[in-house]
Design an enzyme around this catalytic site. Structure first.
Site, PDB file in Angstrom:
ATOM      1  N   LYS A  79      53.126  29.413  19.641  1.00  0.00           N
ATOM      2  CA  LYS A  79      52.872  28.134  20.317  1.00  0.00           C
ATOM      3  C   LYS A  79      52.767  27.008  19.273  1.00  0.00           C
ATOM      4  O   LYS A  79      53.250  25.901  19.494  1.00  0.00           O
ATOM      5  CB  LYS A  79      51.582  28.193  21.137  1.00  0.00           C
ATOM      6  CG  LYS A  79      51.627  29.094  22.353  1.00  0.00           C
ATOM      7  CD  LYS A  79      52.535  28.596  23.448  1.00  0.00           C
ATOM      8  CE  LYS A  79      51.996  27.381  24.166  1.00  0.00           C
ATOM      9  NZ  LYS A  79      52.884  27.006  25.315  1.00  0.00           N
ATOM     10  N   THR A 131      48.127  24.863  23.779  1.00  0.00           N
ATOM     11  CA  THR A 131      46.839  25.547  23.883  1.00  0.00           C
ATOM     12  C   THR A 131      45.899  25.139  22.751  1.00  0.00           C
ATOM     13  O   THR A 131      46.357  24.755  21.666  1.00  0.00           O
ATOM     14  CB  THR A 131      47.085  27.071  23.847  1.00  0.00           C
ATOM     15  OG1 THR A 131      45.837  27.735  23.663  1.00  0.00           O
ATOM     16  CG2 THR A 131      48.008  27.476  22.695  1.00  0.00           C
ATOM     17  N   ASP A 132      44.601  25.312  22.985  1.00  0.00           N
ATOM     18  CA  ASP A 132      43.628  25.059  21.908  1.00  0.00           C
ATOM     19  C   ASP A 132      43.679  26.158  20.837  1.00  0.00           C
ATOM     20  O   ASP A 132      43.157  25.985  19.737  1.00  0.00           O
ATOM     21  CB  ASP A 132      42.208  24.922  22.481  1.00  0.00           C
ATOM     22  CG  ASP A 132      41.691  26.166  23.195  1.00  0.00           C
ATOM     23  OD1 ASP A 132      42.446  27.149  23.334  1.00  0.00           O
ATOM     24  OD2 ASP A 132      40.521  26.148  23.637  1.00  0.00           O
ATOM     25  N   GLU A 133      44.332  27.287  21.163  1.00  0.00           N
ATOM     26  CA  GLU A 133      44.331  28.406  20.208  1.00  0.00           C
ATOM     27  C   GLU A 133      45.098  28.077  18.931  1.00  0.00           C
ATOM     28  O   GLU A 133      44.925  28.752  17.920  1.00  0.00           O
ATOM     29  CB  GLU A 133      44.922  29.670  20.850  1.00  0.00           C
ATOM     30  CG  GLU A 133      44.127  30.121  22.042  1.00  0.00           C
ATOM     31  CD  GLU A 133      44.285  31.595  22.382  1.00  0.00           C
ATOM     32  OE1 GLU A 133      44.882  32.342  21.599  1.00  0.00           O
ATOM     33  OE2 GLU A 133      43.796  31.978  23.456  1.00  0.00           O
ATOM     34  N   TYR A 175      50.703  35.107  19.450  1.00  0.00           N
ATOM     35  CA  TYR A 175      50.815  34.132  20.553  1.00  0.00           C
ATOM     36  C   TYR A 175      50.575  32.718  20.046  1.00  0.00           C
ATOM     37  O   TYR A 175      51.420  31.825  20.220  1.00  0.00           O
ATOM     38  CB  TYR A 175      49.812  34.473  21.676  1.00  0.00           C
ATOM     39  CG  TYR A 175      49.564  33.305  22.619  1.00  0.00           C
ATOM     40  CD1 TYR A 175      50.562  32.864  23.477  1.00  0.00           C
ATOM     41  CD2 TYR A 175      48.335  32.640  22.629  1.00  0.00           C
ATOM     42  CE1 TYR A 175      50.345  31.779  24.331  1.00  0.00           C
ATOM     43  CE2 TYR A 175      48.113  31.559  23.478  1.00  0.00           C
ATOM     44  CZ  TYR A 175      49.124  31.132  24.333  1.00  0.00           C
ATOM     45  OH  TYR A 175      48.910  30.060  25.165  1.00  0.00           O
TER      46      TYR A 175
END
Ligand code: NAD
Ligand code: DAU
Length: 370
Positions: free
Chosen positions: A175, A145-147, A171
């Site tokens: 990741k 993810t970009d997060e 989260y």
């Protein structure tokens, strides 16, 4: 009908082990892969987010094998690798909702971090037994993810593959840890891994805990549309099928050890997104008052990242990927999909779903300051 799943004869049929293939993006990917002639072994634990209805179209398709199980189960994963000898493993399986990670982070560490470690390690053991072409062509693709890159201010350029990791939620931290392990398995053991970091997806089969389906379903039911904080947080939106095509391309042409950013190049504030949904619903689902009257500002998400933006020029230039949908076309298709899948929606409305809605929204008093 969503995808037309016909069996296309491919010169060389690939077998792919997909994890989390009953979830939102995973099921879209499985439908796309089987539709293009690949054989898919689909390993999914069927948590609250996994839904076999998403795979209804390929229920008895000979090229789809569904196995209920967890990525953390070395025995099951080892047996699947030995039996089906896939050319690639695509790891979608995860706990994926930021708000849930705030209420209960442990599951996120167990699945996203420990689970990814376990499947990665089992794949390494399997890969070491392979010889020649089978060894050279094997790939492990981590769907990220970009997060993991953290939050941007209004005028900063989009995340690049070199942007340092700076995750802010349980989260994204889980990741990020998984991505580091994947990277380390390339550098330490030479295992042929790939990582994709994608922005916010939307489209058919998304569980209605996430912004877009939650807003569509609440609006259809005449419930309030809970916008966190001032509604000006920015996300980059990508139609799910475009993401799936990017993953297939990275599998086929990506260089082992590399990461590829995937994005919609379509930044919107949350308020803009909700407004577009309301406009489309006013047209397709006529009720007496405009749907935007249902918008309610509520207490913000703790640690809420302000802005995400993706620079996906590497994927475009190196591999020739291009988004097919704009936000305008993709969101219209998405709203129409939910309107025409009332039974899918009814079946999602489980006791667990209601409990989550109470957990997440009951304590968020309407915020009059926004
Ligand atoms: P989702 O929550 O809809 O689906 C997750 C799937 O994984 C479910 O089917 C669930 O049953 C399964 N699962 C959970 N734990 C498992 C385990 N231990 N073993 C096997 N299966 C398990 O998630 P999604 O939105 O489809 O996201 C898929 C992946 O893409 C995730 O890794 C997520 O981090 C990543 N991602 C999502 C987005 C997005 O906008 N949704 C964007 C970028 C990246
Ligand atoms: O950026 C990629 C990520 O996008 C993925 O890695 C995650 O798996 C996926 O869940 C998504 O994370 P977000 O937190 O950005 O998505 P979500 O749909 O939960 O929220 C989008 C924005 O909308 C965010 O700024 C919070 C806001 N929001 C969300 C909900 C559920 C609201 O204002 N109200 C809501 O009720």
């Amino acid at each position: 009908m969503y995808f037309v799943v016909e069996h296309q004869e491919k010169a060389l049929q690939q077998t792919i082990l997909v994890t989390g293939g009953a979830g939102f993006i995973g099921s879209n990917f499985v439908l796309q892969s089987v539709g293009s002639g690949d054989r898919v072994i689909n390993l999914d634990k069927l948590t609250y987010a996994g839904n076999l209805e998403n795979l209804q179209q390929i229920r008895s398709h000979p090229d789809h094998v569904f196995v209920r199980g967890g990525i953390e189960d070395n025995d099951v994963v080892g047996q699947l690798l030995a039996k089906f000898r896939p050319t690639a493993v695509v790891n979608f399986a995860a706990e994926s909702h930021v708000d849930r990670s705030i209420h209960g982070p442990e599951e996120f560490v167990l699945t996203n971090l420990l689970g990814t470690f376990r499947i990665l390690d089992t794949c390494l053991k399997h890969w070491r037994t392979l010889k020649g072409q089978a060894r050279d062509s094997f790939r492990f693709l981590q769907v990220s993810t970009d997060e993991v890159y953290g939050s941007l201010s209004a005028d900063e350029p989009g995340f690049r593959e070199q942007t340092p990791y700076s995750p802010n939620s349980p989260y994204s931290a889980s990741k990020a840890g998984a991505d580091h392990l994947v990277r380390a398995y390339f550098h330490t053991y030479g295992m042929p891994v790939l990582t994709t970091n994608c922005s916010n997806n939307y489209g058919p089969f998304q569980f209605p805990e996430k912004l877009i389906p939650l807003m569509i379903l609440n609006a259809l039911e005449g419930r309030s549309l809970p916008v966190y904080g001032d509604g000006l947080n920015v996300r980059d939106w990508l139609y799910v099928e475009d993401h799936c095509e990017a993953i297939a391309l990275v599998l086929e042409k990506g260089r082992p050890g590399e990461t590829y950013n995937v994005g919609g190049e379509s930044e919107k504030t949350n308020l803009e997104v909700v407004d577009v949904i309301c406009t489309i619903l006013d047209e397709l689902h006529v009720v007496s008052a405009p749907h935007r009257n249902l918008i309610q500002y509520v207490q913000d998400r703790p640690g809420h990242d302000r802005r995400y933006a993706i620079d996906c020029s590497k994927l475009k230039q190196e591999l020739g990927w291009q988004q097919r949908e704009t936000f305008a076309t993709g969101i219209r298709k998405t709203v129409a999909w939910y309107l025409s899948h009332q039974q899918w929606i009814k079946n999602i409305h489980s006791a667990e779903y209601r409990k989550w809605i109470d957990t997440n929204y009951a304590g968020r008093n309407a915020n009059c300051e926004a």
